[in-house]
Design a protein around this motif. Structure first.
Motif, PDB file in Angstrom:
ATOM      1  N   LEU A   5      -2.371   1.810  -7.407  1.00 20.71           N
ATOM      2  CA  LEU A   5      -2.663   0.993  -6.225  1.00 20.71           C
ATOM      3  C   LEU A   5      -1.472   0.134  -5.825  1.00 20.71           C
ATOM      4  CD1 LEU A   5      -4.637  -0.012  -4.083  1.00 20.71           C
ATOM      5  CD2 LEU A   5      -5.508  -1.676  -5.752  1.00 20.71           C
ATOM      6  N   ARG A   6      -0.749  -0.374  -6.810  1.00 22.60           N
ATOM      7  CA  ARG A   6       0.396  -1.235  -6.467  1.00 22.60           C
ATOM      8  C   ARG A   6       1.467  -0.435  -5.731  1.00 22.60           C
ATOM      9  NH1 ARG A   6       1.913  -6.025  -6.885  1.00 22.60           N
ATOM     10  NH2 ARG A   6       0.113  -6.601  -8.148  1.00 22.60           N
ATOM     11  N   LYS A   7       1.742   0.761  -6.189  1.00 19.28           N
ATOM     12  CA  LYS A   7       2.721   1.603  -5.494  1.00 19.28           C
ATOM     13  C   LYS A   7       2.224   1.932  -4.090  1.00 19.28           C
ATOM     14  CE  LYS A   7       5.179   6.024  -5.907  1.00 19.28           C
ATOM     15  NZ  LYS A   7       5.361   7.255  -6.723  1.00 19.28           N
ATOM     16  N   ASP A   8       0.932   2.205  -3.970  1.00 23.10           N
ATOM     17  CA  ASP A   8       0.370   2.521  -2.661  1.00 23.10           C
ATOM     18  C   ASP A   8       0.463   1.312  -1.726  1.00 23.10           C
ATOM     19  OD1 ASP A   8      -1.175   4.643  -1.166  1.00 23.10           O
ATOM     20  OD2 ASP A   8      -2.534   2.943  -0.933  1.00 23.10           O
ATOM     21  N   TRP A   9       0.260   0.109  -2.277  1.00 27.65           N
ATOM     22  CA  TRP A   9       0.395  -1.108  -1.472  1.00 27.65           C
ATOM     23  C   TRP A   9       1.825  -1.272  -0.970  1.00 27.65           C
ATOM     24  CZ3 TRP A   9      -0.134  -4.840   1.706  1.00 27.65           C
ATOM     25  CH2 TRP A   9       0.648  -5.977   1.656  1.00 27.65           C
ATOM     26  N   GLU A  10       2.796  -0.994  -1.812  1.00 26.18           N
ATOM     27  CA  GLU A  10       4.196  -1.123  -1.391  1.00 26.18           C
ATOM     28  C   GLU A  10       4.492  -0.197  -0.218  1.00 26.18           C
ATOM     29  OE1 GLU A  10       6.398  -3.331  -2.336  1.00 26.18           O
ATOM     30  OE2 GLU A  10       4.968  -4.234  -3.741  1.00 26.18           O
TER      31      GLU A  10
END
Length: 602
Positions: free
Chosen positions: A263-268
C-alpha cells in the motif's frame, strides 16, 4: 466492545523458544529494533538479578476477518510458512534484545550511543557477580565479534575470550549458552577445573545468577483474537507514547500486505498523480494531502457507493478506514485520484495556489469525493461550480472544519451531491455556517482558515499589485510569491496611536509583491503613493485603479483618513463574504458591531 485481556506470568525461556520457532512474531507495522549496546547491558543486568523488566503485550493471532502481515523478531530464522500464534504489540525492544543476547549463538548486531554499528557477544564476569560491592551492571561486558577487547587504536589486546578455555580461565560466562543446558554444564565443568577455589564460586554463581535467569518470569498480557483493528490501533498508540505514533495507514498497510500488496508503494504512485508532474508548480496546493487523508477519501467514496448500492450509512471514521476491504480499495482508488485532480483544479479556480494558503486541508477530503462521484463532465458545468463554491466558502468562512470532521465529511458529500443531482438536500454546512462582522477584527494571522479564505477572495477579485500592476494569479503567486502586508503601514499606525486591533487586522491587509512592500515602508499613504508614482513612472489614475482592485478607497487612503478608510474597507470585505457564502452577514447593524467599530456597517 469491551476488551478483556488475560495476563499470565510466563517463563522467559518459553517466550524465547516461541520467538525462535516463530510462534511469536511482530506485526509488520512495528518499527525496527533499535536498542543500543548500553541498553542491552542494562536489561541483562536486571534479568540476572530477577528485577522486573515490564509486561509484554501480545495479540492472539487467528481471527480470519483481521489479518496483518507479520515478520519474525530480528535474529530469528523462521520458515515462511510458519503462521504465528501471537503478535507482539508492546515489548519488541526488550524481547529482541534478550533473544539476541542470551539465546542466539551469533553476535548481536547493535550500535553504540553514537549510532556506530557494532557486533557484540555478552558475558557475565563471575567474580564481579559474586562481589556484593560491585553493581551488577559492571559485571556485564560486551566484546566484539572476534571476542577480543582492544585499546590503543586496536594495537593492544586487554581481554581475549576467543576460546572456551580463555573464557573459563578468566571467569567470563557467555550469556548465549544460559538456556543450552548441555553446553552450559560443559562450560561450568571446565571452569571448575581451572582453579581450586572455583567450586565455591561455581555453586554460588549457579544458584544466584544462572538459576535466577532460568526461573525468570515476566507478565504477558494477551488480547484475544476477536480484538478489532480499531482497538489494536488504540492500544498500540497508548503503549508507544514515547515513540512514533502508529497511524491508521500503517495498520491498513499491514492488512493489505497479506494480499502481497504494498500500500505504501501504491500511495507513492498515487501521490504523483494527485499532485501533478509540473516541475515549476509541483501541485503545491495539495502537498498537505498525506497518506491518511488519501485513505480516508477512498473510504468515504467507497462508503458513499455502498449507500447507493445497499442503503448503508455513509461513514469514514477510523474504524471504517481500518475496515476498508482490499477489493474496495482497488476498485475505488482511481476514481478518488481523479477526484483529487478535480479538487486541485477547483482550488486553483478559487485562487488558492499554495499549500500555506489552503484554509482547511481537511475540507479537500470531501471535496475530492464529491468530484470523484459526480465525474468530470458534471464537475465542469457552471451550475455545479456554483453549488460547490457556495458549500466550500460556507465551510471556510463559517469555520466549520476546525474540529473532528468525519461526520461532517459524510454529511457534506451527501448534501452537495444531492444538490448537484437536483435532489432534496439538507445542506447542513451551509445552513449552520455563520460569519460575524466583528470576526474581521480578530483575523490578524494566516493561522485562521477564515483569514486565508478572505485573502483568497481578494485574489479572486482580481487584485493588482501597487508597483507592478500585475494581477495576483497562479504564475505570479508561484513565481514571485506575494505576501500579506499592511496598507496603512505598521510603523505609521503606531506613531499615530491607532488601535492595534484595527491596524493589525485583516481589514488593513492585502497581498503585495516584495517591491510594493519595500516602497510602502513606514510612510503615510499620502507619501508612499507619491513615491510609487515616481518610482515606477505611472499616472496617479493608474495607481488609483491598481489600489482600488484591493477593495481600498483611494481617496480616503491618500488623504491619510484611516478611520473612514477602515470602515469603507470593512464593508467591502463583508460584501465579498456575502457573495461567497450566498447569504448576507446578518449582524452588520448590531449593537456589538456598533460598539466595536464605532458605527454600523450597514
Amino acid at each position: 466492545m469491551i476488551i478483556s485481556p488475560s495476563s499470565l506470568d510466563t517463563p522467559l525461556e518459553n517466550l524465547l523458544n516461541n520467538v525462535n520457532e516463530g510462534k511469536i512474531q511482530l506485526p509488520d507495522f512495528q518499527r525496527s529494533w533499535t536498542w543500543d549496546d548500553s541498553r542491552i547491558i542494562g536489561i541483562i543486568s536486571s534479568i540476572s538479578q530477577g528485577y522486573p523488566m515490564g509486561a509484554i503485550m501480545q495479540l492472539a493471532y487467528g481471527n480470519k476477518e483481521i489479518k496483518f502481515k507479520y515478520r519474525p523478531i530480528e535474529g530469528a530464522t523462521v520458515k515462511k510458512d510458519v503462521v504465528p500464534s501471537f503478535l507482539i504489540l508492546d515489548g519488541q525492544q526488550r524481547i529482541t534484545s534478550v533473544f539476541q543476547s542470551i539465546f542466539l549463538k551469533k553476535p548481536v548486531v547493535t550500535q553504540n550511543e553514537k549510532h556506530k554499528s557494532l557486533q557484540r557477544y555478552y558475558y557475565l564476569n563471575i567474580d564481579k557477580c559474586l562481589d556484593e560491592n560491585i553493581d551488577r551492571i559492571d559485571a556485564v561486558i560486551s566484546v566484539p565479534e572476534d571476542k577480543k577487547l582492544k585499546e590503543n587504536f586496536n594495537r593492544d589486546i586487554i581481554l581475549d575470550l576467543s576460546t572456551r578455555e580463555l573464557e573459563q580461565q578468566q571467569g567470563y560466562f557467555p550469556l548465549n549458552i544460559v538456556f543450552d543446558a548441555t553446553e552450559r554444564e560443559n562450560w561450568l565443568l571446565g571452569y571448575l577445573g581451572c582453579a581450586p577455589d572455583n567450586k565455591d564460586k561455581y555453586l554460588k554463581f549457579r544458584a544466584d545468577v544462572i538459576q535466577t535467569i532460568e526461573k525468570y518470569k515476566l507478565p504477558v498480557i494477551t488480547l484475544d483474537e476477536k480484538t478489532p483493528r480499531e482497538a489494536v490501533c488504540k492500544v498500540f498508540e497508548n503503549v508507544n507514547t514515547g515513540g512514533v505514533a502508529l497511524t491508521v495507514f500503517e495498520l491498513v498497510t499491514a492488512t493489505f500486505a497479506t494480499y502481497e500488496f504494498d500500500l505504501r508503494k501504491d500511495w507513492e504512485e498515487s501521490k504523483k498523480q494527485i499532485r501533478g508532474t509540473d516541475e515549476q508548480l509541483k501541485s503545491d496546493v495539495l502537498d498537505g494531502i498525506d497518506e491518511t487523508a488519501y485513505l480516508t477519501a477512498v473510504t468515504l467514496y467507497a462508503s458513499y457507493q455502498a449507500k447507493l448500492d445497499c442503503g448503508k450509512a455513509v461513514s469514514c471514521k477510523k474504524k471504517d478506514v481500518l475496515g476498508l476491504p482490499y477489493q474496495s480499495y482497488l476498485s475505488c482508488k482511481d476514481k478518488v485520484i481523479s477526484g483529487f485532480k478535480m479538487a486541485r483544479k477547483f482550488l486553483l479556480m478559487q485562487y488558492i495556489f499554495r499549500k500555506k494558503d489552503v484554509p482547511y486541508t481537511t475540507q479537500i477530503i470531501p471535496l475530492s469525493v464529491i468530484c470523484a462521484t459526480i465525474g468530470q463532465s458534471v464537475f465542469d458545468r457552471p451550475d455545479t461550480q456554483k453549488i460547490i463554491e457556495k458549500w466550500f466558502w460556507c465551510g471556510i468562512l463559517g469555520e466549520m472544519y476546525g474540529g473532528a470532521n468525519e461526520t461532517r465529511y459524510a454529511n457534506d458529500v451527501e448534501d452537495v451531491i444531492a444538490e448537484v443531482k437536483g435532489q432534496p438536500s439538507q445542506y447542513r454546512t451551509i445552513n449552520s455556517s455563520y460569519f460575524s462582522a466583528t470576526r474581521l477584527l480578530s483575523l490578524n494571522t494566516r493561522g485562521s482558515a477564515a483569514y486565508k479564505g478572505i485573502m483568497a477572495l481578494i485574489y479572486k477579485n482580481q487584485c493588482r499589485d501597487f508597483c507592478k500592476g500585475t494581477t495576483m494569479n497562479l504564475v505570479i503567486s508561484m513565481d514571485e510569491r506575494p505576501d500579506i502586508h499592511h496598507i496603512f503601514p505598521q510603523d505609521y499606525c503606531k506613531a499615530q496611536g491607532f488601535l492595534e486591533t484595527k491596524w493589525d487586522c485583516i481589514i488593513n491587509k492585502t497581498p503585495l509583491l516584495p517591491q510594493s512592500n519595500r516602497s510602502i515602508g513606514g510612510d503615510a499613504p499620502s507619501i508612499y503613493t507619491k513615491n510609487i508614482i515616481k518610482k515606477v513612472n505611472i499616472s496617479e489614475t493608474e495607481l488609483k485603479t491598481r489600489i482600488e482592485t484591493n477593495l481600498v478607497n483611494y481617496d480616503l487612503l491618500v488623504s491619510d483618513n484611516f478611520d473612514e478608510y477602515f470602515i469603507d474597507r470593512a464593508k467591502k470585505l463583508l460584501v465579498l463574504i456575502d457573495n461567497a457564502m450566498g447569504k448576507q452577514v446578518a449582524d452588520r447593524g448590531s449593537e456589538n458591531v456598533i460598539q466595536k467599530y464605532g458605527q454600523s456597517l450597514q
